[in-house]
Design an enzyme around this catalytic site. Sequence first.
Site, PDB file in Angstrom:
ATOM      1  N   HIS A 183     -11.113  11.153  -3.866  1.00  0.00           N
ATOM      2  CA  HIS A 183     -10.750  12.557  -3.593  1.00  0.00           C
ATOM      3  C   HIS A 183      -9.880  13.084  -4.728  1.00  0.00           C
ATOM      4  O   HIS A 183      -8.900  12.450  -5.102  1.00  0.00           O
ATOM      5  CB  HIS A 183      -9.961  12.666  -2.284  1.00  0.00           C
ATOM      6  CG  HIS A 183     -10.805  12.482  -1.067  1.00  0.00           C
ATOM      7  ND1 HIS A 183     -10.570  13.128   0.113  1.00  0.00           N
ATOM      8  CD2 HIS A 183     -11.903  11.728  -0.841  1.00  0.00           C
ATOM      9  CE1 HIS A 183     -11.472  12.787   1.009  1.00  0.00           C
ATOM     10  NE2 HIS A 183     -12.295  11.919   0.449  1.00  0.00           N
ATOM     11  N   TYR A 199      -3.853  19.110   5.354  1.00  0.00           N
ATOM     12  CA  TYR A 199      -2.526  18.993   5.959  1.00  0.00           C
ATOM     13  C   TYR A 199      -2.162  20.391   6.473  1.00  0.00           C
ATOM     14  O   TYR A 199      -2.036  21.324   5.681  1.00  0.00           O
ATOM     15  CB  TYR A 199      -1.491  18.553   4.916  1.00  0.00           C
ATOM     16  CG  TYR A 199      -1.591  17.092   4.528  1.00  0.00           C
ATOM     17  CD1 TYR A 199      -2.557  16.643   3.635  1.00  0.00           C
ATOM     18  CD2 TYR A 199      -0.706  16.156   5.062  1.00  0.00           C
ATOM     19  CE1 TYR A 199      -2.639  15.304   3.287  1.00  0.00           C
ATOM     20  CE2 TYR A 199      -0.780  14.808   4.716  1.00  0.00           C
ATOM     21  CZ  TYR A 199      -1.750  14.394   3.830  1.00  0.00           C
ATOM     22  OH  TYR A 199      -1.842  13.069   3.486  1.00  0.00           O
ATOM     23  N   PRO A 203       4.313   8.714   7.945  1.00  0.00           N
ATOM     24  CA  PRO A 203       3.006   8.637   7.281  1.00  0.00           C
ATOM     25  C   PRO A 203       2.562   9.890   6.520  1.00  0.00           C
ATOM     26  O   PRO A 203       1.526   9.867   5.864  1.00  0.00           O
ATOM     27  CB  PRO A 203       2.045   8.333   8.445  1.00  0.00           C
ATOM     28  CG  PRO A 203       2.753   8.784   9.671  1.00  0.00           C
ATOM     29  CD  PRO A 203       4.210   8.662   9.410  1.00  0.00           C
ATOM     30  N   LYS A 228       2.066   6.753   2.154  1.00  0.00           N
ATOM     31  CA  LYS A 228       2.643   5.812   1.184  1.00  0.00           C
ATOM     32  C   LYS A 228       2.772   4.369   1.671  1.00  0.00           C
ATOM     33  O   LYS A 228       2.925   3.448   0.854  1.00  0.00           O
ATOM     34  CB  LYS A 228       4.054   6.289   0.777  1.00  0.00           C
ATOM     35  CG  LYS A 228       4.046   7.494  -0.114  1.00  0.00           C
ATOM     36  CD  LYS A 228       3.697   7.123  -1.545  1.00  0.00           C
ATOM     37  CE  LYS A 228       3.282   8.297  -2.381  1.00  0.00           C
ATOM     38  NZ  LYS A 228       1.865   8.442  -2.637  1.00  0.00           N
ATOM     39  N   TYR A 242       1.888  12.189  -4.748  1.00  0.00           N
ATOM     40  CA  TYR A 242       0.832  11.856  -3.779  1.00  0.00           C
ATOM     41  C   TYR A 242      -0.142  10.828  -4.356  1.00  0.00           C
ATOM     42  O   TYR A 242      -0.482   9.846  -3.689  1.00  0.00           O
ATOM     43  CB  TYR A 242       0.093  13.136  -3.366  1.00  0.00           C
ATOM     44  CG  TYR A 242      -0.780  12.947  -2.153  1.00  0.00           C
ATOM     45  CD1 TYR A 242      -0.254  13.040  -0.868  1.00  0.00           C
ATOM     46  CD2 TYR A 242      -2.133  12.661  -2.276  1.00  0.00           C
ATOM     47  CE1 TYR A 242      -1.041  12.850   0.256  1.00  0.00           C
ATOM     48  CE2 TYR A 242      -2.934  12.466  -1.163  1.00  0.00           C
ATOM     49  CZ  TYR A 242      -2.383  12.564   0.103  1.00  0.00           C
ATOM     50  OH  TYR A 242      -3.171  12.368   1.210  1.00  0.00           O
TER      51      TYR A 242
HETATM   52  P1  FAD Z   1       1.584  -4.871   8.524  1.00  0.00           P
HETATM   53  O1  FAD Z   1       0.270  -4.245   8.203  1.00  0.00           O
HETATM   54  O2  FAD Z   1       2.341  -4.397   9.714  1.00  0.00           O
HETATM   55  O3  FAD Z   1       1.307  -6.440   8.646  1.00  0.00           O
HETATM   56  C1  FAD Z   1       2.233  -7.335   9.149  1.00  0.00           C
HETATM   57  C2  FAD Z   1       1.516  -8.489   9.788  1.00  0.00           C
HETATM   58  O4  FAD Z   1       2.470  -9.443  10.246  1.00  0.00           O
HETATM   59  C3  FAD Z   1       0.709  -8.064  11.008  1.00  0.00           C
HETATM   60  O5  FAD Z   1      -0.616  -8.552  10.874  1.00  0.00           O
HETATM   61  C4  FAD Z   1       1.464  -8.675  12.176  1.00  0.00           C
HETATM   62  O6  FAD Z   1       0.585  -9.019  13.242  1.00  0.00           O
HETATM   63  C5  FAD Z   1       2.089  -9.890  11.528  1.00  0.00           C
HETATM   64  N1  FAD Z   1       3.302 -10.386  12.184  1.00  0.00           N
HETATM   65  C6  FAD Z   1       4.295  -9.670  12.793  1.00  0.00           C
HETATM   66  N2  FAD Z   1       5.247 -10.497  13.277  1.00  0.00           N
HETATM   67  C7  FAD Z   1       4.854 -11.762  12.965  1.00  0.00           C
HETATM   68  C8  FAD Z   1       5.410 -13.038  13.215  1.00  0.00           C
HETATM   69  N3  FAD Z   1       6.562 -13.178  13.861  1.00  0.00           N
HETATM   70  N4  FAD Z   1       4.760 -14.107  12.766  1.00  0.00           N
HETATM   71  C9  FAD Z   1       3.571 -13.983  12.105  1.00  0.00           C
HETATM   72  N5  FAD Z   1       2.984 -12.794  11.852  1.00  0.00           N
HETATM   73  C10 FAD Z   1       3.621 -11.696  12.275  1.00  0.00           C
HETATM   74  N6  FAD Z   1       0.075   3.832   4.690  1.00  0.00           N
HETATM   75  C11 FAD Z   1      -0.553   4.336   3.603  1.00  0.00           C
HETATM   76  O7  FAD Z   1      -0.326   3.846   2.497  1.00  0.00           O
HETATM   77  N7  FAD Z   1      -1.433   5.375   3.666  1.00  0.00           N
HETATM   78  C12 FAD Z   1      -1.723   5.960   4.839  1.00  0.00           C
HETATM   79  O8  FAD Z   1      -2.569   6.851   4.861  1.00  0.00           O
HETATM   80  C13 FAD Z   1      -1.037   5.475   6.035  1.00  0.00           C
HETATM   81  N8  FAD Z   1      -1.288   6.022   7.246  1.00  0.00           N
HETATM   82  C14 FAD Z   1      -0.767   5.425   8.375  1.00  0.00           C
HETATM   83  C15 FAD Z   1      -1.100   5.945   9.608  1.00  0.00           C
HETATM   84  C16 FAD Z   1      -0.595   5.364  10.766  1.00  0.00           C
HETATM   85  C17 FAD Z   1      -0.963   5.962  12.087  1.00  0.00           C
HETATM   86  C18 FAD Z   1       0.260   4.212  10.678  1.00  0.00           C
HETATM   87  C19 FAD Z   1       0.783   3.542  11.932  1.00  0.00           C
HETATM   88  C20 FAD Z   1       0.592   3.696   9.449  1.00  0.00           C
HETATM   89  C21 FAD Z   1       0.095   4.288   8.287  1.00  0.00           C
HETATM   90  N9  FAD Z   1       0.416   3.803   7.029  1.00  0.00           N
HETATM   91  C22 FAD Z   1      -0.149   4.362   5.914  1.00  0.00           C
HETATM   92  C23 FAD Z   1       1.329   2.673   6.888  1.00  0.00           C
HETATM   93  C24 FAD Z   1       0.628   1.343   6.690  1.00  0.00           C
HETATM   94  O9  FAD Z   1      -0.303   1.107   7.737  1.00  0.00           O
HETATM   95  C25 FAD Z   1       1.666   0.212   6.666  1.00  0.00           C
HETATM   96  O10 FAD Z   1       2.690   0.578   5.770  1.00  0.00           O
HETATM   97  C26 FAD Z   1       1.050  -1.110   6.200  1.00  0.00           C
HETATM   98  O11 FAD Z   1       0.291  -1.661   7.251  1.00  0.00           O
HETATM   99  C27 FAD Z   1       2.134  -2.117   5.781  1.00  0.00           C
HETATM  100  O12 FAD Z   1       1.556  -3.341   5.473  1.00  0.00           O
HETATM  101  P2  FAD Z   1       2.328  -4.708   5.731  1.00  0.00           P
HETATM  102  O13 FAD Z   1       1.385  -5.779   5.277  1.00  0.00           O
HETATM  103  O14 FAD Z   1       3.679  -4.643   5.152  1.00  0.00           O
HETATM  104  O15 FAD Z   1       2.579  -4.775   7.308  1.00  0.00           O
HETATM  105  C1  DHB Z   2      -4.435   9.222   6.598  1.00  0.00           C
HETATM  106  C2  DHB Z   2      -3.198   8.815   7.014  1.00  0.00           C
HETATM  107  C3  DHB Z   2      -2.071   9.421   6.505  1.00  0.00           C
HETATM  108  O1  DHB Z   2      -0.857   9.017   6.891  1.00  0.00           O
HETATM  109  C4  DHB Z   2      -2.169  10.440   5.578  1.00  0.00           C
HETATM  110  O2  DHB Z   2      -1.037  11.033   5.103  1.00  0.00           O
HETATM  111  C5  DHB Z   2      -3.414  10.845   5.158  1.00  0.00           C
HETATM  112  C6  DHB Z   2      -4.554  10.228   5.671  1.00  0.00           C
HETATM  113  C7  DHB Z   2      -5.636   8.556   7.140  1.00  0.00           C
HETATM  114  O3  DHB Z   2      -5.485   7.681   7.986  1.00  0.00           O
HETATM  115  O4  DHB Z   2      -6.755   8.895   6.730  1.00  0.00           O
END
Ligand code: FAD
Ligand code: DHB
Length: 390
Positions: A72, A200, A292, A296, A384
């Site tokens: 995009h 947005y 979100p 990021k 962004y």
């Molecule tokens: P997580 O993905 O949370 O992974 C952590 C892992 O550790 C999980 O699999 C969990 O099960 C495991 N775990 C937890 N506790 C334990 C334990 N005690 N022992 C063993 N394993 C454990 N980010 C973006 O960059 N762009 C976006 O568009 C965006 N949109 C989002 C929309 C929503 C609705 C949400 C909820 C989040 C969004 N995010 C976005 C954020 C993004 O999803 C997270 O920042 C990302 O998942 C972080 O990755 P991580 O590997 O640090 O943690």
């Molecule tokens: C999506 C999630 C976000 O948090 C965002 O800012 C833009 C797009 C998505 O899940 O597609």
Amino acid sequence: MRAQVGIVGAGPAGLMLSHLLHLRGIASVVVECRSREYVERRVRAGVLEQGSVDLLREAGLGERLTREGARHEGIELRFAGEAYRVPMTELTGRAITVYGQQEVVKDLVAARLSAGGEIVFEVDDVGLHGLDSESPLIRFRHHGREVKLRCDFVVGRDGSHGVSRGAVPDGVLTSYERSYPFAWLGVLAAAAPAVDELVYAHHERGFALYSLRSPEISRLYLQVDPAEKLEEWPDERIWSELGTRLETVPGGTVNTGPILEKSITPMRSVVVEPMQWRRLFLAGDAVHIVPPTGAKGMNLALADVALLGEAFADWYTYGRDGLLRDYSRTALRRVWRAQHFSWWMTSMLHRLDRHDPYEQQLQLSTLRYVASSRSYATSLAENYVGLPNV
Ligand code: FAD
Ligand code: DHB
């Protein structure tokens, strides 16, 4: 069990680190409390910055991403009956790619397992021990059996509810936090997206976001009250509210369809410093959370991992500890830039809990300024798509 690096958490970040270490000849084991099916199905983020895409491609994970991910070059801001396109690529030379987080996770799990990598799913009672010694230990239960994983370093990538952060003695870490008086209701729907680029929307009833996953699947979000329950949001109410907030400009329609998944996520900002204590390195949501709106979270988690991959390579190849020692300081520069940008986007686009006409006018003025000033729009765009050097 024994590994050079023990990783807690098989989110995108833990898996990517394990893969990067493997490419550099460093052995790691990942322990994860959920099942493989669960982590591969968890619907979350969708926006990859250019730097994240480059990292995945350089690590040999670009094949499906290039085929199925959508590049995009702009996003739309919709407010006060107007629509403004931020031409990100024209302004910055960079772009984002829309590719679901669970697809990144699937690609990573497949790459690790096909290379003989070890991911132990469905573990319980994970405990970290001896983090201030040269051979820390991760203890856990797996199918009722006690397991000890001895390693040189532990990396805590276990998200915002994990155990790693709690393993650091009291008084070492400082936490900076802000919670927002709203949450996002996110839906994944079997409906052809009526948009080519993300929208947005600022609306007096609250923020809305129109995103997509494929030509058949839409991803949409609504600002809701954090106290609201999913039961209060039957599908018809969700579509009606999305229509009200998004169908505010000519041609700005929303295509409806069966809702495949829905969830409510409260919004908050957290930074925990430093991101290291002795032989424990913390990364991703375990130490920083962003609302979100700036897309990021996953990108920051991947950026942490890129740094750690290089730092461990320097340690194991040359015995140098400089990059490991600098890890927290270097990572935090990007973390704080993303914190500011996410807070700024959130503040500009959401309805505030109290009706405050003055602040609402400030929001609209900021949006009009983005729409009329090339330098202000460039500032939004470069944050962004991701700043290469922060
Ligand atoms: P997580 O993905 O949370 O992974 C952590 C892992 O550790 C999980 O699999 C969990 O099960 C495991 N775990 C937890 N506790 C334990 C334990 N005690 N022992 C063993 N394993 C454990 N980010 C973006 O960059 N762009 C976006 O568009 C965006 N949109 C989002 C929309 C929503 C609705 C949400 C909820 C989040 C969004 N995010 C976005 C954020 C993004 O999803 C997270 O920042 C990302 O998942 C972080 O990755 P991580 O590997 O640090 O943690
Ligand atoms: C999506 C999630 C976000 O948090 C965002 O800012 C833009 C797009 C998505 O899940 O597609």
